[in-house]
Structure formats: structure tokens, C-alpha cells
Write a protein that holds these residues in place. Sequence first.
Motif, PDB file in Angstrom:
ATOM      1  N   ILE A  17      22.366  56.909  -5.751  1.00  0.00           N
ATOM      2  CA  ILE A  17      22.448  58.176  -6.486  1.00  0.00           C
ATOM      3  C   ILE A  17      22.075  57.951  -7.945  1.00  0.00           C
ATOM      4  O   ILE A  17      21.311  58.735  -8.525  1.00  0.00           O
ATOM      5  N   GLU A  18      22.592  56.880  -8.545  1.00  0.00           N
ATOM      6  CA  GLU A  18      22.280  56.603  -9.949  1.00  0.00           C
ATOM      7  C   GLU A  18      20.791  56.344 -10.145  1.00  0.00           C
ATOM      8  O   GLU A  18      20.187  56.841 -11.111  1.00  0.00           O
ATOM      9  N   ARG A  19      20.184  55.583  -9.235  1.00  0.00           N
ATOM     10  CA  ARG A  19      18.735  55.339  -9.345  1.00  0.00           C
ATOM     11  C   ARG A  19      17.956  56.655  -9.271  1.00  0.00           C
ATOM     12  O   ARG A  19      17.062  56.910 -10.069  1.00  0.00           O
ATOM     13  N   ALA A  20      18.296  57.476  -8.294  1.00  0.00           N
ATOM     14  CA  ALA A  20      17.584  58.751  -8.125  1.00  0.00           C
ATOM     15  C   ALA A  20      17.807  59.670  -9.322  1.00  0.00           C
ATOM     16  O   ALA A  20      16.876  60.334  -9.789  1.00  0.00           O
ATOM     17  N   ALA A  21      19.032  59.696  -9.836  1.00  0.00           N
ATOM     18  CA  ALA A  21      19.340  60.551 -10.991  1.00  0.00           C
ATOM     19  C   ALA A  21      18.631  60.075 -12.247  1.00  0.00           C
ATOM     20  O   ALA A  21      18.399  60.860 -13.171  1.00  0.00           O
ATOM     21  N   ALA A  34      15.020  55.194 -16.711  1.00  0.00           N
ATOM     22  CA  ALA A  34      14.759  55.373 -15.279  1.00  0.00           C
ATOM     23  C   ALA A  34      14.769  54.037 -14.541  1.00  0.00           C
ATOM     24  O   ALA A  34      15.228  53.962 -13.394  1.00  0.00           O
ATOM     25  N   ASP A  35      14.300  52.988 -15.193  1.00  0.00           N
ATOM     26  CA  ASP A  35      14.199  51.674 -14.559  1.00  0.00           C
ATOM     27  C   ASP A  35      15.471  50.845 -14.674  1.00  0.00           C
ATOM     28  O   ASP A  35      15.563  49.779 -14.062  1.00  0.00           O
ATOM     29  N   ASP A  36      16.434  51.315 -15.445  1.00  0.00           N
ATOM     30  CA  ASP A  36      17.671  50.558 -15.640  1.00  0.00           C
ATOM     31  C   ASP A  36      18.401  50.402 -14.310  1.00  0.00           C
ATOM     32  O   ASP A  36      18.503  51.350 -13.526  1.00  0.00           O
ATOM     33  N   GLU A  37      18.889  49.218 -14.069  1.00  0.00           N
ATOM     34  CA  GLU A  37      19.629  48.960 -12.831  1.00  0.00           C
ATOM     35  C   GLU A  37      20.958  49.718 -12.849  1.00  0.00           C
ATOM     36  O   GLU A  37      21.592  49.845 -13.898  1.00  0.00           O
ATOM     37  N   PRO A  38      21.394  50.204 -11.702  1.00  0.00           N
ATOM     38  CA  PRO A  38      22.699  50.880 -11.647  1.00  0.00           C
ATOM     39  C   PRO A  38      23.829  49.886 -11.879  1.00  0.00           C
ATOM     40  O   PRO A  38      23.617  48.664 -11.853  1.00  0.00           O
ATOM     41  N   LEU A  39      25.009  50.420 -12.081  1.00  0.00           N
ATOM     42  CA  LEU A  39      26.170  49.569 -12.271  1.00  0.00           C
ATOM     43  C   LEU A  39      26.340  48.651 -11.064  1.00  0.00           C
ATOM     44  O   LEU A  39      26.128  49.072  -9.926  1.00  0.00           O
ATOM     45  N   PRO A  40      26.730  47.394 -11.295  1.00  0.00           N
ATOM     46  CA  PRO A  40      26.894  46.457 -10.181  1.00  0.00           C
ATOM     47  C   PRO A  40      28.072  46.829  -9.293  1.00  0.00           C
ATOM     48  O   PRO A  40      29.018  47.493  -9.713  1.00  0.00           O
ATOM     49  N   LEU A  41      28.003  46.360  -8.052  1.00  0.00           N
ATOM     50  CA  LEU A  41      29.024  46.695  -7.061  1.00  0.00           C
ATOM     51  C   LEU A  41      30.422  46.266  -7.495  1.00  0.00           C
ATOM     52  O   LEU A  41      31.380  47.002  -7.263  1.00  0.00           O
ATOM     53  N   ASP A  61      29.940  64.590   4.794  1.00  0.00           N
ATOM     54  CA  ASP A  61      30.836  63.685   4.084  1.00  0.00           C
ATOM     55  C   ASP A  61      30.092  62.508   3.452  1.00  0.00           C
ATOM     56  O   ASP A  61      30.622  61.434   3.286  1.00  0.00           O
ATOM     57  N   ARG A  62      28.864  62.727   3.077  1.00  0.00           N
ATOM     58  CA  ARG A  62      28.045  61.707   2.401  1.00  0.00           C
ATOM     59  C   ARG A  62      27.997  62.044   0.907  1.00  0.00           C
ATOM     60  O   ARG A  62      27.671  63.173   0.539  1.00  0.00           O
ATOM     61  N   PRO A  63      28.301  61.085   0.025  1.00  0.00           N
ATOM     62  CA  PRO A  63      28.272  61.360  -1.412  1.00  0.00           C
ATOM     63  C   PRO A  63      26.882  61.782  -1.894  1.00  0.00           C
ATOM     64  O   PRO A  63      25.868  61.199  -1.492  1.00  0.00           O
ATOM     65  N   VAL A  64      26.867  62.821  -2.728  1.00  0.00           N
ATOM     66  CA  VAL A  64      25.623  63.269  -3.367  1.00  0.00           C
ATOM     67  C   VAL A  64      25.767  63.281  -4.886  1.00  0.00           C
ATOM     68  O   VAL A  64      24.781  63.506  -5.599  1.00  0.00           O
ATOM     69  N   ALA A  65      26.981  63.038  -5.372  1.00  0.00           N
ATOM     70  CA  ALA A  65      27.243  62.974  -6.811  1.00  0.00           C
ATOM     71  C   ALA A  65      28.502  62.133  -7.010  1.00  0.00           C
ATOM     72  O   ALA A  65      29.329  62.034  -6.098  1.00  0.00           O
ATOM     73  N   TYR A  66      28.618  61.543  -8.199  1.00  0.00           N
ATOM     74  CA  TYR A  66      29.838  60.789  -8.476  1.00  0.00           C
ATOM     75  C   TYR A  66      30.135  60.742  -9.959  1.00  0.00           C
ATOM     76  O   TYR A  66      29.261  60.977 -10.797  1.00  0.00           O
ATOM     77  N   GLU A  79      32.523  57.539 -17.944  1.00  0.00           N
ATOM     78  CA  GLU A  79      31.626  56.388 -18.050  1.00  0.00           C
ATOM     79  C   GLU A  79      30.284  56.684 -17.392  1.00  0.00           C
ATOM     80  O   GLU A  79      29.241  56.292 -17.892  1.00  0.00           O
ATOM     81  N   GLN A  80      30.313  57.372 -16.275  1.00  0.00           N
ATOM     82  CA  GLN A  80      29.081  57.678 -15.551  1.00  0.00           C
ATOM     83  C   GLN A  80      29.269  58.967 -14.768  1.00  0.00           C
ATOM     84  O   GLN A  80      30.296  59.156 -14.124  1.00  0.00           O
ATOM     85  N   LEU A  81      28.280  59.829 -14.862  1.00  0.00           N
ATOM     86  CA  LEU A  81      28.225  61.039 -14.041  1.00  0.00           C
ATOM     87  C   LEU A  81      26.800  61.132 -13.524  1.00  0.00           C
ATOM     88  O   LEU A  81      25.864  61.238 -14.326  1.00  0.00           O
ATOM     89  N   SER A  82      26.631  61.048 -12.233  1.00  0.00           N
ATOM     90  CA  SER A  82      25.295  61.102 -11.641  1.00  0.00           C
ATOM     91  C   SER A  82      25.299  62.066 -10.457  1.00  0.00           C
ATOM     92  O   SER A  82      26.209  62.036  -9.628  1.00  0.00           O
ATOM     93  N   VAL A  83      24.263  62.882 -10.422  1.00  0.00           N
ATOM     94  CA  VAL A  83      24.057  63.816  -9.311  1.00  0.00           C
ATOM     95  C   VAL A  83      22.670  63.532  -8.742  1.00  0.00           C
ATOM     96  O   VAL A  83      21.686  63.462  -9.494  1.00  0.00           O
ATOM     97  N   HIS A  84      22.592  63.359  -7.436  1.00  0.00           N
ATOM     98  CA  HIS A  84      21.290  63.135  -6.811  1.00  0.00           C
ATOM     99  C   HIS A  84      20.421  64.369  -7.075  1.00  0.00           C
ATOM    100  O   HIS A  84      20.887  65.508  -6.909  1.00  0.00           O
ATOM    101  N   PRO A  85      19.164  64.177  -7.483  1.00  0.00           N
ATOM    102  CA  PRO A  85      18.301  65.331  -7.776  1.00  0.00           C
ATOM    103  C   PRO A  85      18.190  66.334  -6.623  1.00  0.00           C
ATOM    104  O   PRO A  85      18.048  67.532  -6.869  1.00  0.00           O
ATOM    105  N   ALA A  86      18.290  65.874  -5.384  1.00  0.00           N
ATOM    106  CA  ALA A  86      18.215  66.798  -4.246  1.00  0.00           C
ATOM    107  C   ALA A  86      19.411  67.735  -4.189  1.00  0.00           C
ATOM    108  O   ALA A  86      19.360  68.776  -3.532  1.00  0.00           O
ATOM    109  N   ALA A  87      20.491  67.388  -4.902  1.00  0.00           N
ATOM    110  CA  ALA A  87      21.699  68.218  -4.919  1.00  0.00           C
ATOM    111  C   ALA A  87      21.950  68.824  -6.299  1.00  0.00           C
ATOM    112  O   ALA A  87      23.001  69.412  -6.532  1.00  0.00           O
ATOM    113  N   ALA A  88      20.985  68.702  -7.194  1.00  0.00           N
ATOM    114  CA  ALA A  88      21.158  69.178  -8.578  1.00  0.00           C
ATOM    115  C   ALA A  88      21.174  70.700  -8.649  1.00  0.00           C
ATOM    116  O   ALA A  88      20.750  71.394  -7.720  1.00  0.00           O
ATOM    117  N   ARG A  89      21.698  71.181  -9.762  1.00  0.00           N
ATOM    118  CA  ARG A  89      21.716  72.613 -10.100  1.00  0.00           C
ATOM    119  C   ARG A  89      22.594  73.427  -9.143  1.00  0.00           C
ATOM    120  O   ARG A  89      22.316  74.590  -8.864  1.00  0.00           O
TER     121      ARG A  89
END
Length: 168
Positions: A17-21, A34-41, A61-66, A79-89
Motif C-alpha cells: 500500500i505504501e509503495r502504491a501510495a 515515490a522510490d523510497d522503500e516502505p517501512l521495514p517489517l 477484509d483485505r487492507p486498502v489503507a493504514y 507516523e504514516q497514513l497511506s491509502v492505496h490509489p485504487a481506494a482513494a477519494r
Amino acid sequence: MQIRPAARAELRLLQDIERAAGEPFRSLGMAAVADDEPLPLDLLERYRRAGHAWVTADTDDRPVAYLLSEPVDGAAHIEQLSVHPAAARRGLGRGLIDHLAAVAAADGLAALTLTTFADVPWNAPYYARLGFRALGDDELTDGLREIRLAEAQHGLDRWPRVCMRRPL
């Protein structure tokens, strides 16, 4: 869609989600964002274990934002708010922020805080519409100063950044 705590098995999805956002930043000449790596696991797991990681899940029940948060100087810091573009707006970011506001108020915290890009339309202007106010340098707490320093060391100060606060 429902908001719930993130599950350990979903942490890789949060990275996706973070990569897509991050992709829309490319169109603003911010390819490094855009190229920054997401937070590590392991860091995502730390937020999850602390009870500071929430997802918005779709009908499957699949996450689309966090949203990730942590207490900083008496406030719940986003610290982080990301929404997958397919679920934006669809109000998912607002819903997660409102959820955090309720949790933070119940925990006796005074405000929500965040740092963000000042001139990106879906960053500072968006948060201002949700009741956040940009803070002047003289209003920053020690914790916010530390966060800004870490962001600068990560190279995020290549573009104007701002700290924002929303009272609860």
C-alpha cells in the motif's frame, strides 16, 4: 469498509500500500519519494504490537489503507497514513484519522500531530481541511523537532515540510 487493528500477516500488504501510495509523487517531480522503500517489517511489527497500527479493510477484509501512530509529547503523532490509489477519494484517510482521534482522546491525549509536505495537494492542504493547523518553529515540541531532524537526515527536506496539529 471497516477499521480494525492490523494483523501480523498483513504487514507485507501495508508495504505494498505504501509503495502504491507513493507513486503519485512521481508526477510532481518527487521521484525520490515515490522510490523510497516502505517501512521495514520489524518496524511495522513494533507499531502493531504496541497497538498503534490500524487498517481499513475492504469487503474481502483485505487492507486498502493504514495508519501508524505513536505518542509524542502528549499527542498521538501520525507516523504514516497511506491509502492505496485504487481506494482513494473515498474518505478512508479521514476515517482512519477520526478513529485515531477517538482512541487518542480516550487515552487522554490532547491532540493529533503529523509532519507532511507543505505543497503537495493531498498532504498539508488535505490535512488543513481535516482541522489540522500548521505549526510555527516556535510551537514545535522537542519530540517534533527530533522527528523533523530525522526526516531531514532522510532527505525529505528537499521539498518544503510542515508540522501540523489538530486539538482533540
